[in-house]
Design a protein around this motif. Structure first.
Motif, PDB file in Angstrom:
ATOM      1  N   VAL A 215      10.818  12.588  21.191  1.00  0.00           N
ATOM      2  CA  VAL A 215      11.351  13.519  22.190  1.00  0.00           C
ATOM      3  C   VAL A 215      12.472  12.813  22.933  1.00  0.00           C
ATOM      4  CG1 VAL A 215      10.831  14.985  24.172  1.00  0.00           C
ATOM      5  CG2 VAL A 215       9.064  14.564  22.434  1.00  0.00           C
ATOM      6  N   GLU A 216      13.690  13.340  22.792  1.00  0.00           N
ATOM      7  CA  GLU A 216      14.863  12.767  23.452  1.00  0.00           C
ATOM      8  C   GLU A 216      15.001  11.277  23.171  1.00  0.00           C
ATOM      9  OE1 GLU A 216      14.675  13.801  27.560  1.00  0.00           O
ATOM     10  OE2 GLU A 216      14.971  15.949  27.190  1.00  0.00           O
ATOM     11  N   GLY A 217      14.775  10.902  21.907  1.00  0.00           N
ATOM     12  CA  GLY A 217      14.976   9.521  21.502  1.00  0.00           C
ATOM     13  C   GLY A 217      13.838   8.579  21.803  1.00  0.00           C
ATOM     14  N   VAL A 218      12.735   9.065  22.363  1.00  0.00           N
ATOM     15  CA  VAL A 218      11.553   8.241  22.626  1.00  0.00           C
ATOM     16  C   VAL A 218      10.482   8.616  21.609  1.00  0.00           C
ATOM     17  CG1 VAL A 218       9.759   7.602  24.282  1.00  0.00           C
ATOM     18  CG2 VAL A 218      12.089   8.083  25.075  1.00  0.00           C
ATOM     19  N   CYS A 219       9.913   7.609  20.931  1.00  0.00           N
ATOM     20  CA  CYS A 219       8.944   7.840  19.864  1.00  0.00           C
ATOM     21  C   CYS A 219       7.524   7.608  20.367  1.00  0.00           C
ATOM     22  CB  CYS A 219       9.222   6.912  18.687  1.00  0.00           C
ATOM     23  SG  CYS A 219      10.857   7.131  17.957  1.00  0.00           S
ATOM     24  N   TYR A 220       6.604   8.461  19.918  1.00  0.00           N
ATOM     25  CA  TYR A 220       5.197   8.373  20.272  1.00  0.00           C
ATOM     26  C   TYR A 220       4.384   8.370  18.984  1.00  0.00           C
ATOM     27  CZ  TYR A 220       7.015  10.029  24.774  1.00  0.00           C
ATOM     28  OH  TYR A 220       7.738  10.181  25.937  1.00  0.00           O
ATOM     29  N   LEU A 221       3.536   7.371  18.809  1.00  0.00           N
ATOM     30  CA  LEU A 221       2.700   7.267  17.622  1.00  0.00           C
ATOM     31  C   LEU A 221       1.240   7.243  18.045  1.00  0.00           C
ATOM     32  CD1 LEU A 221       2.414   6.807  14.543  1.00  0.00           C
ATOM     33  CD2 LEU A 221       2.523   4.345  15.013  1.00  0.00           C
ATOM     34  N   GLY A 222       0.466   8.152  17.466  1.00  0.00           N
ATOM     35  CA  GLY A 222      -0.965   8.208  17.755  1.00  0.00           C
ATOM     36  C   GLY A 222      -1.741   8.463  16.489  1.00  0.00           C
ATOM     37  N   HIS A 223      -2.876   7.789  16.334  1.00  0.00           N
ATOM     38  CA  HIS A 223      -3.718   7.970  15.154  1.00  0.00           C
ATOM     39  C   HIS A 223      -4.985   8.720  15.515  1.00  0.00           C
ATOM     40  CE1 HIS A 223      -1.060   4.829  13.499  1.00  0.00           C
ATOM     41  NE2 HIS A 223      -1.378   5.370  12.332  1.00  0.00           N
ATOM     42  N   ASP A 224      -5.464   9.500  14.573  1.00  0.00           N
ATOM     43  CA  ASP A 224      -6.672  10.280  14.806  1.00  0.00           C
ATOM     44  C   ASP A 224      -7.821   9.369  15.217  1.00  0.00           C
ATOM     45  OD1 ASP A 224      -5.219  12.483  14.040  1.00  0.00           O
ATOM     46  OD2 ASP A 224      -5.964  12.496  11.978  1.00  0.00           O
TER      47      ASP A 224
ATOM     48  N   PRO B 144       1.878  -0.080  12.071  1.00  0.00           N
ATOM     49  CA  PRO B 144       0.551  -0.699  12.049  1.00  0.00           C
ATOM     50  C   PRO B 144       0.428  -1.814  11.026  1.00  0.00           C
ATOM     51  CG  PRO B 144       0.506   1.412  10.921  1.00  0.00           C
ATOM     52  CD  PRO B 144       1.862   1.306  11.574  1.00  0.00           C
ATOM     53  N   GLY B 145       1.387  -1.902  10.088  1.00  0.00           N
ATOM     54  CA  GLY B 145       1.346  -2.951   9.086  1.00  0.00           C
ATOM     55  C   GLY B 145       1.772  -4.301   9.619  1.00  0.00           C
TER      56      GLY B 145
ATOM     57  N   GLY C 238       0.813  -1.211   0.000  1.00  0.00           N
ATOM     58  CA  GLY C 238       0.000   0.000   0.000  1.00  0.00           C
ATOM     59  C   GLY C 238       0.846   1.261   0.000  1.00  0.00           C
ATOM     60  N   ARG C 239       0.216   2.348   0.393  1.00  0.00           N
ATOM     61  CA  ARG C 239       0.875   3.646   0.384  1.00  0.00           C
ATOM     62  C   ARG C 239       1.004   4.212   1.790  1.00  0.00           C
ATOM     63  NH1 ARG C 239      -1.977   6.971  -4.637  1.00  0.00           N
ATOM     64  NH2 ARG C 239      -1.422   5.492  -6.313  1.00  0.00           N
ATOM     65  N   GLY C 240       2.000   5.054   1.949  1.00  0.00           N
ATOM     66  CA  GLY C 240       2.192   5.773   3.197  1.00  0.00           C
ATOM     67  C   GLY C 240       2.880   7.087   2.913  1.00  0.00           C
TER      68      GLY C 240
ATOM     69  N   THR D 115       0.346   9.431   7.230  1.00  0.00           N
ATOM     70  CA  THR D 115      -0.775   8.621   6.767  1.00  0.00           C
ATOM     71  C   THR D 115      -0.236   7.230   6.474  1.00  0.00           C
ATOM     72  OG1 THR D 115      -1.838  10.534   5.743  1.00  0.00           O
ATOM     73  CG2 THR D 115      -2.576   8.356   5.037  1.00  0.00           C
ATOM     74  N   ASP D 116      -0.858   6.203   7.055  1.00  0.00           N
ATOM     75  CA  ASP D 116      -0.396   4.835   6.847  1.00  0.00           C
ATOM     76  C   ASP D 116      -1.580   3.894   6.838  1.00  0.00           C
ATOM     77  OD1 ASP D 116      -1.100   4.574   9.551  1.00  0.00           O
ATOM     78  OD2 ASP D 116       0.957   4.906  10.230  1.00  0.00           O
ATOM     79  N   ALA D 117      -1.314   2.620   7.036  1.00  0.00           N
ATOM     80  CA  ALA D 117      -2.369   1.612   6.962  1.00  0.00           C
ATOM     81  C   ALA D 117      -3.465   1.828   8.002  1.00  0.00           C
ATOM     82  CB  ALA D 117      -1.766   0.218   7.127  1.00  0.00           C
ATOM     83  N   ALA D 118      -3.131   2.516   9.097  1.00  0.00           N
ATOM     84  CA  ALA D 118      -4.100   2.737  10.164  1.00  0.00           C
ATOM     85  C   ALA D 118      -4.815   4.075  10.045  1.00  0.00           C
ATOM     86  CB  ALA D 118      -3.409   2.639  11.522  1.00  0.00           C
ATOM     87  N   GLY D 119      -4.507   4.843   9.012  1.00  0.00           N
ATOM     88  CA  GLY D 119      -5.144   6.147   8.834  1.00  0.00           C
ATOM     89  C   GLY D 119      -4.161   7.285   9.027  1.00  0.00           C
ATOM     90  N   THR D 120      -4.658   8.432   9.460  1.00  0.00           N
ATOM     91  CA  THR D 120      -3.805   9.599   9.683  1.00  0.00           C
ATOM     92  C   THR D 120      -3.476   9.724  11.160  1.00  0.00           C
ATOM     93  OG1 THR D 120      -5.737  11.041   9.904  1.00  0.00           O
ATOM     94  CG2 THR D 120      -4.762  10.827   7.704  1.00  0.00           C
ATOM     95  N   GLY D 121      -2.342  10.326  11.428  1.00  0.00           N
ATOM     96  CA  GLY D 121      -1.937  10.487  12.816  1.00  0.00           C
ATOM     97  C   GLY D 121      -0.664  11.295  12.939  1.00  0.00           C
TER      98      GLY D 121
END
Length: 278
Positions: free
Chosen positions: A110-119, A137-138, A78-80, A99-105
């Motif tokens: 921050v300081e090497g820690v990643c946070y992912l949240g989807h709308d 999410p894939g 798919g697309r992202g 935008t990815d397989a789970a939608g937009t988000g």
């Protein structure tokens, strides 16, 4: 009747005068093939080996420490896409809309820690930068590696450019225009084993996981198209991975090198919640 000596001296004098006249011609008056109307001039004035140009460009990105990025991926899965700001080196931070397989988000670092949240989703998923693939999410493959999409979003694009320069077979396509700027187009191809084998940021265990992923996909080498602008500035890097299921293409556009931005650790609510702005 003039003697032979007199005639010879006259010929020499004529040649000297003619040579002096030629020497005074301004050879720069000829614009050359690249400067004629309707053509595109090279992005750099000196012709240098492709490897040198790419390494210089990678080092320049190391020095500026941040940029605005636009990434697009298209393939069998798919697309992202993602767009925003990223910093590396002294400050590892990111603020990207994706935008990815789970939608937009949103993807923040921050300081090497990643946070992912989807709308529309409650809360944020969190992982250290080294484990950011676990948030894909894939779905993840063996060892938590999902193909490198999220890893690319939080990694200095100069790092991959350097690996291509060190391990790839390179060629110069020629002058062109990329994003409205004069650029030089390069191509490269690198075996997967050599490319990731040269990545000093991978532990032996992690490298084995990455190589196993590409082997499972049937990808033996990665192909690259690279556009370098004035001052050896990376404008765009496109990676193509051809395997059993088809070809996946990931394009990274780099702009505003050295851009300043701030990103804060997100609150408990998801991107669509009251803490979306902070």
């Amino acid at each position: 009747m003039p003697s032979d000596r007199t005639v010879a001296l006259g010929v020499v004098a004529t040649l000297v005068v003619f040579g002096a006249a030629v020497a005074t011609l301004d050879v720069r008056a000829d614009p050359g093939p690249q400067a004629r109307p309707g053509t595109v001039g090279p992005a750099t004035t000196a012709s240098r080996p492709a490897r040198q140009v790419l390494l210089t460009s990678a080092r320049s990105l190391d020095d500026v420490g941040s940029a605005r990025l636009r990434l697009d991926r298209e393939g069998p899965a798919g697309r992202g896409s993602a767009e925003g700001t990223l910093s590396w080196g002294a400050a590892d931070a990111a603020d990207l809309r994706l935008t990815d397989a789970a939608g937009t988000g949103l993807l923040r670092m921050v300081e090497g820690v990643c946070y992912l949240g989807h709308d529309g989703a409650a809360g944020w998923r969190r992982a250290d930068r080294a484990e950011v693939e676990s948030l894909d999410p894939g779905g993840t493959g063996a060892g938590g590696y999902a193909g490198g999409w999220l890893s690319a979003l939080v990694t200095n694009p100069g790092a991959r450019l350097r690996l291509v320069a060190l391990t790839g077979r390179l060629s110069e396509v020629g002058p062109t225009v990329e994003g409205g700027a004069v650029a030089t187009h390069y191509r490269g191809s690198a075996p997967v084993a050599a490319l990731f084998g040269a990545d000093q940021n991978l532990t032996p265990e992690r490298r084995a996981v990455v190589l196993a992923y590409y082997q499972e996909q049937g990808v033996e080498s990665l192909d690259y198209d690279i556009w370098i602008g004035e001052g050896d500035r990376l404008l765009r890097l496109r990676e193509s991975a051809s395997g059993r299921a088809g070809t996946e293409v990931t394009s990274t556009v780099v702009s505003e090198p050295g851009v300043a931005f701030e990103v804060r650790e997100p609150g408990p609510a998801g991107p669509a919640g009251p803490s979306a702005a902070g």
